[in-house]
Design a protein around this motif. Structure first.
Motif, PDB file in Angstrom:
ATOM      1  N   GLU A   1       0.808  -1.222   0.000  1.00 36.43           N
ATOM      2  CA  GLU A   1       0.000   0.000   0.000  1.00 36.43           C
ATOM      3  C   GLU A   1       0.840   1.272   0.000  1.00 36.43           C
ATOM      4  N   LEU A   2       2.077   1.204   0.493  1.00 38.36           N
ATOM      5  CA  LEU A   2       2.937   2.398   0.496  1.00 38.36           C
ATOM      6  C   LEU A   2       3.306   2.758  -0.942  1.00 38.36           C
ATOM      7  N   PRO A   3       2.947   3.958  -1.415  1.00 41.46           N
ATOM      8  CA  PRO A   3       3.265   4.332  -2.803  1.00 41.46           C
ATOM      9  C   PRO A   3       4.767   4.452  -3.028  1.00 41.46           C
ATOM     10  N   THR A   4       5.206   4.103  -4.219  1.00 43.95           N
ATOM     11  CA  THR A   4       6.593   4.335  -4.614  1.00 43.95           C
ATOM     12  C   THR A   4       6.603   4.670  -6.096  1.00 43.95           C
ATOM     13  N   GLY A   5       7.488   5.596  -6.480  1.00 45.34           N
ATOM     14  CA  GLY A   5       7.564   6.023  -7.875  1.00 45.34           C
ATOM     15  C   GLY A   5       7.028   7.438  -8.054  1.00 45.34           C
ATOM     16  N   PRO A   6       6.763   7.847  -9.293  1.00 50.53           N
ATOM     17  CA  PRO A   6       6.232   9.185  -9.553  1.00 50.53           C
ATOM     18  C   PRO A   6       4.877   9.381  -8.872  1.00 50.53           C
ATOM     19  N   HIS A   7       4.651  10.578  -8.373  1.00 47.87           N
ATOM     20  CA  HIS A   7       3.363  10.898  -7.739  1.00 47.87           C
ATOM     21  C   HIS A   7       2.609  11.926  -8.571  1.00 47.87           C
ATOM     22  N   THR A   8       3.207  13.100  -8.761  1.00 45.56           N
ATOM     23  CA  THR A   8       2.593  14.107  -9.641  1.00 45.56           C
ATOM     24  C   THR A   8       3.672  14.704 -10.542  1.00 45.56           C
ATOM     25  N   PHE A   9       3.227  15.219 -11.707  1.00 49.62           N
ATOM     26  CA  PHE A   9       4.143  15.780 -12.691  1.00 49.62           C
ATOM     27  C   PHE A   9       3.863  17.258 -12.924  1.00 49.62           C
ATOM     28  N   ILE A  10       4.928  18.019 -13.157  1.00 47.58           N
ATOM     29  CA  ILE A  10       4.791  19.377 -13.674  1.00 47.58           C
ATOM     30  C   ILE A  10       4.487  19.293 -15.163  1.00 47.58           C
ATOM     31  N   ASP A  11       5.185  18.393 -15.850  1.00 48.30           N
ATOM     32  CA  ASP A  11       4.973  18.126 -17.272  1.00 48.30           C
ATOM     33  C   ASP A  11       5.121  16.618 -17.475  1.00 48.30           C
TER      34      ASP A  11
ATOM     35  N   LYS B   1       8.213  14.080 -18.514  1.00 51.13           N
ATOM     36  CA  LYS B   1       8.613  13.426 -17.261  1.00 51.13           C
ATOM     37  C   LYS B   1       9.266  14.398 -16.280  1.00 51.13           C
ATOM     38  N   VAL B   2       8.745  15.631 -16.254  1.00 44.38           N
ATOM     39  CA  VAL B   2       9.226  16.613 -15.273  1.00 44.38           C
ATOM     40  C   VAL B   2       8.412  16.420 -14.001  1.00 44.38           C
ATOM     41  N   LEU B   3       9.038  15.892 -12.968  1.00 46.53           N
ATOM     42  CA  LEU B   3       8.334  15.507 -11.755  1.00 46.53           C
ATOM     43  C   LEU B   3       8.062  16.677 -10.821  1.00 46.53           C
ATOM     44  N   GLU B   4       6.921  16.625 -10.181  1.00 43.75           N
ATOM     45  CA  GLU B   4       6.589  17.568  -9.119  1.00 43.75           C
ATOM     46  C   GLU B   4       6.783  16.907  -7.757  1.00 43.75           C
ATOM     47  N   SER B   5       6.405  15.625  -7.653  1.00 46.11           N
ATOM     48  CA  SER B   5       6.585  14.897  -6.401  1.00 46.11           C
ATOM     49  C   SER B   5       6.747  13.413  -6.690  1.00 46.11           C
ATOM     50  N   SER B   6       7.484  12.725  -5.824  1.00 46.39           N
ATOM     51  CA  SER B   6       7.712  11.293  -5.989  1.00 46.39           C
ATOM     52  C   SER B   6       8.111  10.692  -4.656  1.00 46.39           C
ATOM     53  N   SER B   7       8.173   9.364  -4.619  1.00 46.58           N
ATOM     54  CA  SER B   7       8.640   8.685  -3.411  1.00 46.58           C
ATOM     55  C   SER B   7       9.403   7.433  -3.805  1.00 46.58           C
ATOM     56  N   ASN B   8      10.289   7.007  -2.921  1.00 46.64           N
ATOM     57  CA  ASN B   8      11.071   5.791  -3.127  1.00 46.64           C
ATOM     58  C   ASN B   8      10.968   4.925  -1.885  1.00 46.64           C
ATOM     59  N   LEU B   9      10.261   3.786  -2.019  1.00 41.31           N
ATOM     60  CA  LEU B   9      10.240   2.785  -0.960  1.00 41.31           C
ATOM     61  C   LEU B   9      11.618   2.158  -0.947  1.00 41.31           C
ATOM     62  N   ALA B  10      12.456   2.603  -0.017  1.00 37.81           N
ATOM     63  CA  ALA B  10      13.903   2.403  -0.138  1.00 37.81           C
ATOM     64  C   ALA B  10      14.455   1.230   0.652  1.00 37.81           C
ATOM     65  N   ILE B  11      13.985   1.029   1.872  1.00 26.62           N
ATOM     66  CA  ILE B  11      14.582   0.032   2.759  1.00 26.62           C
ATOM     67  C   ILE B  11      13.484  -0.659   3.566  1.00 26.62           C
ATOM     68  N   ALA B  12      13.574  -1.985   3.676  1.00 31.28           N
ATOM     69  CA  ALA B  12      12.695  -2.753   4.563  1.00 31.28           C
ATOM     70  C   ALA B  12      13.539  -3.842   5.220  1.00 31.28           C
ATOM     71  N   LYS B  13      13.596  -3.846   6.544  1.00 36.09           N
ATOM     72  CA  LYS B  13      14.413  -4.819   7.282  1.00 36.09           C
ATOM     73  C   LYS B  13      13.638  -5.341   8.487  1.00 36.09           C
TER      74      LYS B  13
ATOM     75  N   SER C   1      11.719   7.573   0.976  1.00 34.83           N
ATOM     76  CA  SER C   1      12.246   8.901   0.672  1.00 34.83           C
ATOM     77  C   SER C   1      11.230   9.668  -0.173  1.00 34.83           C
ATOM     78  N   LEU C   2      10.798  10.828   0.323  1.00 31.26           N
ATOM     79  CA  LEU C   2       9.826  11.671  -0.379  1.00 31.26           C
ATOM     80  C   LEU C   2      10.516  12.899  -0.947  1.00 31.26           C
ATOM     81  N   ARG C   3      10.141  13.267  -2.167  1.00 27.59           N
ATOM     82  CA  ARG C   3      10.684  14.468  -2.808  1.00 27.59           C
ATOM     83  C   ARG C   3       9.531  15.312  -3.350  1.00 27.59           C
ATOM     84  N   PHE C   4       9.728  16.649  -3.333  1.00 27.03           N
ATOM     85  CA  PHE C   4       8.675  17.545  -3.811  1.00 27.03           C
ATOM     86  C   PHE C   4       9.286  18.843  -4.301  1.00 27.03           C
ATOM     87  N   ALA C   5       8.628  19.426  -5.308  1.00 26.94           N
ATOM     88  CA  ALA C   5       9.156  20.629  -5.948  1.00 26.94           C
ATOM     89  C   ALA C   5       8.932  21.884  -5.125  1.00 26.94           C
TER      90      ALA C   5
END
Length: 463
Positions: free
Chosen positions: A307-317, A321-333, A344-348
């Protein structure tokens, strides 16, 4: 290495001899300090191990505006599954292959070793007053940039040499933060047959620069298998190594029905057939005596990870492929009684931060996990008017006969931190062609390095 520009590659080769994973930068910081002192520069090594060098102007150019050259000394340390490289002790083995420079089944460290090497070489070219700032831990939490005293950022222009595509002038960058969640699990005793899976074959990559590409996420693969085998009991889980690297391999062991596991593996292979690389799953029958996660909590974990989203979330274009926001499901231990999960979450823009983060917090609450956001870093805002930017673009056009393209990067850059400390700074980011950063496939174009270096030489003269 007999490569051009010689000074740049000589310095890069020296940097490559020094282990410099994020958090292990003392040796490389000391090396840079000695380099500056031997050259006669005024050098500061702060408490975080950042290096600041004051480089005097070339004779006759003392009246120019001060320029700051900036890069980071740490590197992401990833390697192939068959590599026995020890990043704490071993030098990076450099391999020249035509126009490409790469390492032997490890990350190359051109991100950002080549930027640091360029700054070291540029200090020996013609220039006005120059300052070189080399920070620590850019690849993890940017605490080097955050800890840097604002007084060291006095100047008019800052050139961040940490971009990865020639001809692209990076003019703004994403902000971000890290979600760290803990999902509690119950264990029970078990003795008998079990299965150990090794999963590999995905290409991975930089979670900012390549998250919109067709990358497979190995945590999602494991979650699909666990979800499909509805009676599975988890023994161990280890997938993902870095918050900013898309997870490309992993290990999981479990107790389950053999036929169900075979069906689940085929289901996963079919579902992830179209991604870059090839999903390879090695399955070995083992015996296990000890604790296992209950079937109920194993399924709960699988559904949580799915259920945890990973990959592109929203685009500027979206078309470009100009991203506005994205996430990376990076580590599970899997630890003793919890599964640690990092996203890891990123946003413009900072306006996206709360709403985007709430999506994850709602999922965390739904599954009864605990979570907090860590290591936030600010976005770097676009400066609408920039005489500096126009000079850089004009020189590029004179040299190449074509326009330099301005670009917003979805990768996080320290420029946002520096801009918060000194909003009068006119900042650009530039760099040569680097492909596969944050993966063992990382490579650097030798010819692009020369062209970008020659461009920077002319920029420093013009300023």
């Amino acid at each position: 290495m007999n490569l051009e520009p010689k000074k740049v590659f000589d310095y890069f080769e020296k940097l490559s001899q020094i282990p410099r994973e994020s958090g292990n930068e003392k040796a490389v910081s000391d090396f840079l300090k000695k380099f500056g002192e031997d050259a006669g520069y005024e050098v500061y090594q702060d408490d975080s191990l950042n290096i600041i060098m004051e480089v005097p102007a070339t004779k006759g150019m003392e009246d120019r505006e001060k320029v700051i050259l900036q890069g980071h000394m740490d590197m992401v340390c990833e390697k192939g599954k068959d590599s026995d490289h020890n990043f704490a002790t071993d030098p990076i083995e450099l391999i020249v292959d035509g126009d490409k420079l790469h390492a032997n089944e490890t990350t190359l460290g051109a991100d950002d070793g080549i930027g640091v090497a360029m700054a070291m070489a540029l200090a020996e070219e013609e220039h006005g007053p120059l300052k070189i700032i080399v920070t620590v831990s850019e690849e993890t939490d940017m605490h080097g940039a955050k800890d840097l005293e604002a007084k060291y950022l006095e100047g008019k222009y800052l050139i961040n040499i940490d971009s990865e595509e020639e001809g692209i002038l990076t003019v703004s960058s994403a902000g971000g933060k890290l979600l760290h969640s803990k999902l509690k699990v119950e264990r029970e005793d078990y003795s008998g047959e079990a299965y150990a899976l090794k999963l590999h074959g995905f290409l991975g990559g930089h979670s900012g620069m390549e998250i919109a590409n067709n990358k497979g996420n190995m945590i999602k693969v494991i979650a699909e298998i666990l979800n499909k085998v509805d009676d599975a009991k988890l023994i161990s889980l280890d997938c993902g190594t870095k918050q900013n690297a898309i997870p490309r391999e992993g290990k999981v062991s479990l107790v389950c029905d053999e036929d169900k596991l075979k069906d689940a593996i085929e289901f996963a292979k079919d579902k992830f057939k179209g991604v870059e690389g090839e999903l390879i799953i090695e399955c070995e029958k083992i015996s296990h005596e000890g604790k296992v996660v209950t079937a109920e909590d194993t399924v709960k974990l699988a559904k949580y990870l799915l259920e945890l989203p990973t990959g592109p979330h929203t685009f500027i274009d979206e078309a470009k492929k100009v991203l506005e926001s994205s996430s990376n499901l990076a580590i599970a231990k899997l630890l003793d009684d919890t599964v640690d999960v990092f996203v890891s979450l990123r946003f413009a823009s900072s306006s996206l931060s709360e709403d985007f983060g709430n999506i994850y917090m709602d999922i965390v609450k739904k599954f009864g996990a605990e979570a907090e956001f860590e290591n936030p870093y600010p976005e770097w805002e676009y400066k609408k008017e920039s005489h500096f930017r126009e000079i850089v673009k004009d020189i590029y056009k004179e040299m190449k006969g074509e326009e330099m393209e301005e670009e917003f990067t979805h990768g996080g850059l320290e420029c946002g931190v520096f801009f918060e400390k000194n909003r009068d700074l006119d900042i650009i980011s530039i760099g040569p062609d680097i492909r596969g950063a944050h993966s063992q496939k990382e490579n650097l174009s030798i010819s692009s390095t020369k062209r970008v270096y020659d461009h920077l030489v002319k920029v420093l003269k013009a300023l």
